[in-house]
Scaffold this motif. Structure first.
Motif, PDB file in Angstrom:
ATOM      1  N   PHE A  50      45.811  31.987  33.871  1.00 33.85           N
ATOM      2  CA  PHE A  50      45.837  31.891  32.408  1.00 33.85           C
ATOM      3  C   PHE A  50      47.204  32.246  31.825  1.00 33.85           C
ATOM      4  O   PHE A  50      47.296  32.963  30.840  1.00 33.85           O
ATOM      5  CB  PHE A  50      44.750  32.769  31.772  1.00 33.85           C
ATOM      6  CG  PHE A  50      43.354  32.291  32.089  1.00 33.85           C
ATOM      7  CD1 PHE A  50      42.722  31.356  31.295  1.00 33.85           C
ATOM      8  CD2 PHE A  50      42.702  32.752  33.228  1.00 33.85           C
ATOM      9  CE1 PHE A  50      41.451  30.897  31.610  1.00 33.85           C
ATOM     10  CE2 PHE A  50      41.424  32.296  33.552  1.00 33.85           C
ATOM     11  CZ  PHE A  50      40.793  31.364  32.729  1.00 33.85           C
ATOM     12  N   LYS A  80      41.253  28.973  27.889  1.00 28.85           N
ATOM     13  CA  LYS A  80      40.014  29.764  27.729  1.00 28.85           C
ATOM     14  C   LYS A  80      38.851  28.852  27.323  1.00 28.85           C
ATOM     15  O   LYS A  80      37.712  29.052  27.755  1.00 28.85           O
ATOM     16  CB  LYS A  80      40.204  30.863  26.671  1.00 28.85           C
ATOM     17  CG  LYS A  80      41.223  31.916  27.072  1.00 28.85           C
ATOM     18  CD  LYS A  80      40.636  32.935  28.054  1.00 28.85           C
ATOM     19  CE  LYS A  80      41.699  33.934  28.479  1.00 28.85           C
ATOM     20  NZ  LYS A  80      41.378  34.696  29.681  1.00 28.85           N
ATOM     21  N   LYS A 114      37.704  27.154  30.289  1.00 26.24           N
ATOM     22  CA  LYS A 114      36.938  28.104  31.107  1.00 26.24           C
ATOM     23  C   LYS A 114      35.497  28.216  30.581  1.00 26.24           C
ATOM     24  O   LYS A 114      34.547  28.228  31.364  1.00 26.24           O
ATOM     25  CB  LYS A 114      37.618  29.473  31.078  1.00 26.24           C
ATOM     26  CG  LYS A 114      36.873  30.533  31.858  1.00 26.24           C
ATOM     27  CD  LYS A 114      37.473  31.912  31.661  1.00 26.24           C
ATOM     28  CE  LYS A 114      36.618  32.956  32.332  1.00 26.24           C
ATOM     29  NZ  LYS A 114      37.128  34.296  32.205  1.00 26.24           N
ATOM     30  N   GLU A 158      39.959  35.320  37.179  1.00 24.29           N
ATOM     31  CA  GLU A 158      41.296  35.427  36.608  1.00 24.29           C
ATOM     32  C   GLU A 158      42.207  36.131  37.607  1.00 24.29           C
ATOM     33  O   GLU A 158      41.986  37.286  37.954  1.00 24.29           O
ATOM     34  CB  GLU A 158      41.242  36.194  35.278  1.00 24.29           C
ATOM     35  CG  GLU A 158      42.582  36.227  34.594  1.00 24.29           C
ATOM     36  CD  GLU A 158      42.473  36.491  33.100  1.00 24.29           C
ATOM     37  OE1 GLU A 158      41.349  36.497  32.551  1.00 24.29           O
ATOM     38  OE2 GLU A 158      43.533  36.702  32.480  1.00 24.29           O
TER      39      GLU A 158
END
Ligand SMILES: O=C(O)[C@H]1O[C@H](OP(=O)(O)OP(=O)(O)OC[C@H]2O[C@@H](n3ccc(=O)[nH]c3=O)[C@H](O)[C@@H]2O)[C@H](O)[C@@H](O)[C@H]1O
Length: 431
Positions: free
Chosen positions: A123, A133, A136, A148
């Motif tokens: 990330f 995000k 995700k 992560e």
């Protein structure tokens, strides 16, 4: 007067004062006058060292469990669930760069057909992490866990392989972007070289070893002028550091294939575009600027020749990735020992029909129903190549790769997604 403690353990390590040496000698003589006293001192020092070492190891493991975002029984259970295979003959795949553009699409496609998928992503903020995000969350909603962590975290990678015997690794994590390499060269070395080696080290030691499919790039063709680009063409004239690190990746993976028997497939992607794409790429940033009424810069090659790319739609790339995984064959080694030759393959995944960049802008204008403010400039010497054009016959032969989406159709789907994700006026997309 300095105390005995001051004399024995000076506060600045390494800075023993010469004039105190004589005094210290005398005190040592007094302290260790008898053998029994020496023995007691030795015991005391051993006990002190042992307790120091065990305290250190407690602090080390403690800090890992308390501060890291991974580890623990619950976490392991989540990893196992995500890796669960739901079809006969299916695979369990570790997808690196899972919150990236291609990673998200490939993970979803694997999960949908019943394969087990565990994602890994660091990330980073090369582009808006909120988009990563959001990808995700999309993956989570389909039962895919995205861990992560960084590729260079060998402990995390080893742990993942402890928990799941991955059959395949789909390695898509990388520092992408051709021109950004001039701004931040080290990020390319960190991810595309060091990270790759860390991952391959874990893969080669795993038992069983997974087959590795990974993202190389059309940029490895660099200054090659023979068209269309075939896998056997020259790739020793990269035009950017990005290309050089991808080419290095092809050589590095070859050594792991040769020495350790890892099955390796490198995919040379040609300018992949589509929904959930990368905001740093031209089609994405042009869309943003056109909607915002801002000018766009269009590079032009030598002698006023337009630049062209073999733009490839994401769904076609996903089919190429799955086809590669399905035909990857097995790694032959185990626990770091080669047991026989394993496949080493490289494929172009392109569209076979290059489009000039100004034509890409025409298409966007039609879909967006907004005229672009074009600023045409000579291509700066920033790593760009004038054109790309894939010959895909090898991938076609190996696993029936056949792209079916032209740029007009693919950009229509992208624009539809863009407007639904950002809206016309949403500031998120207008940075
Ligand atoms: O195939 C790859 O291996 C690579 O594809 C992609 O690189 P590129 O083909 O360079 O795509 P992209 O940046 O969209 O520029 C497209 C065109 O627009 C031109 N371009 C670009 C920016 C701009 O402001 N103006 C402009 O004219 C530019 O000169 C170019 O002609 C991936 O980003 C890269 O990570 C890698 O995967």
């Amino acid at each position: 007067m300095p105390s005995l403690e001051d004399e024995l353990f000076p506060s600045t390590p390494g800075k023993f004062k010469v004039d105190r040496a004589h005094n210290m000698n005398r005190q040592f003589h007094r302290c260790f006058a008898s053998t029994s006293t020496m023995f007691l001192w030795a015991l005391f020092l051993i006990a002190l060292t042992a307790s120091y070492l065990s305290f250190q190891s407690f602090v080390d493991s403690g800090s890992r469990y308390f501060s890291a975002s991974w580890g623990g029984i619950q976490w392991e259970k989540q990893v196992r669930n995500s890796a669960q295979i739901h079809r006969s003959g299916g695979m369990s795949v570790l997808v690196t760069g899972a919150a990236g553009f291609v990673g998200t699409h490939v993970s979803l496609a694997l999960k949908k057909r019943g394969d087990g998928v565990v994602g890994l992503d660091n990330f980073n903020n090369y582009y808006d992490p909120s988009l990563k995000k959001a990808r995700k969350s999309l993956l989570n909603s389909h039962g895919i866990l995205v861990v992560e962590g960084d590729l260079n975290d060998a402990k995390l990678l080893a742990k993942l392989f402890d928990v799941v015997a991955f059959t395949h690794v789909m390695h898509l994590a990388a520092q992408a972007g051709v021109r950004y390499a001039m701004e931040n060269p080290n990020s390319y070395v960190h991810s595309n070289i060091a990270g790759l080696v860390t991952l391959l080290e874990i893969c080669k030691s795993a038992n069983p070893q997974p087959a590795v499919v990974w993202a190389s790039s059309s940029s490895v063709y660099g200054l090659n002028e023979k068209v269309p680009f075939s896998e056997a063409d020259r790739t020793d004239q990269p035009a950017s550091l990005y290309a050089a690190t991808k080419k290095a990746g092809e050589e590095i993976t070859h050594t792991y294939n040769h020495i350790y028997g890892l099955s390796i497939t490198g995919l040379r992607f040609f300018t992949v575009y589509g929904p959930w794409g990368r905001p740093d790429m031209a089609y994405f940033s042009f869309t943003r600027n056109i909607l915002q009424g801002k000018p766009i810069t269009i590079y032009r090659g030598k002698n006023r020749v337009d630049l062209a790319r073999d733009f490839t739609y994401i769904d076609d790339i996903v089919k190429g990735c799955l086809g590669s995984l399905d035909t990857s064959g097995k790694s032959t080694g185990s626990g770091g020992k080669k047991k026989g030759n394993a496949p080493y393959r490289i494929f172009n995944l392109g569209n076979t029909s290059p489009v000039k960049v100004p034509e890409l802008v025409n298409i966007l204008e039609r879909h967006l129903k907004v005229k672009a403010k074009r600023n045409i400039v000579d291509m700066p010497g920033n790593g760009d190549v004038p054109f790309t054009h894939a010959n895909i016959s090898l991938a076609q032969r190996e696993f029936g790769y056949k792209p079916t989406t032209d740029l007009q159709t693919g950009l229509k789907k992208f624009v539809r997604w863009y407007l639904s994700y950002y809206g016309y006026n949403n500031r998120k997309g207008l940075q």
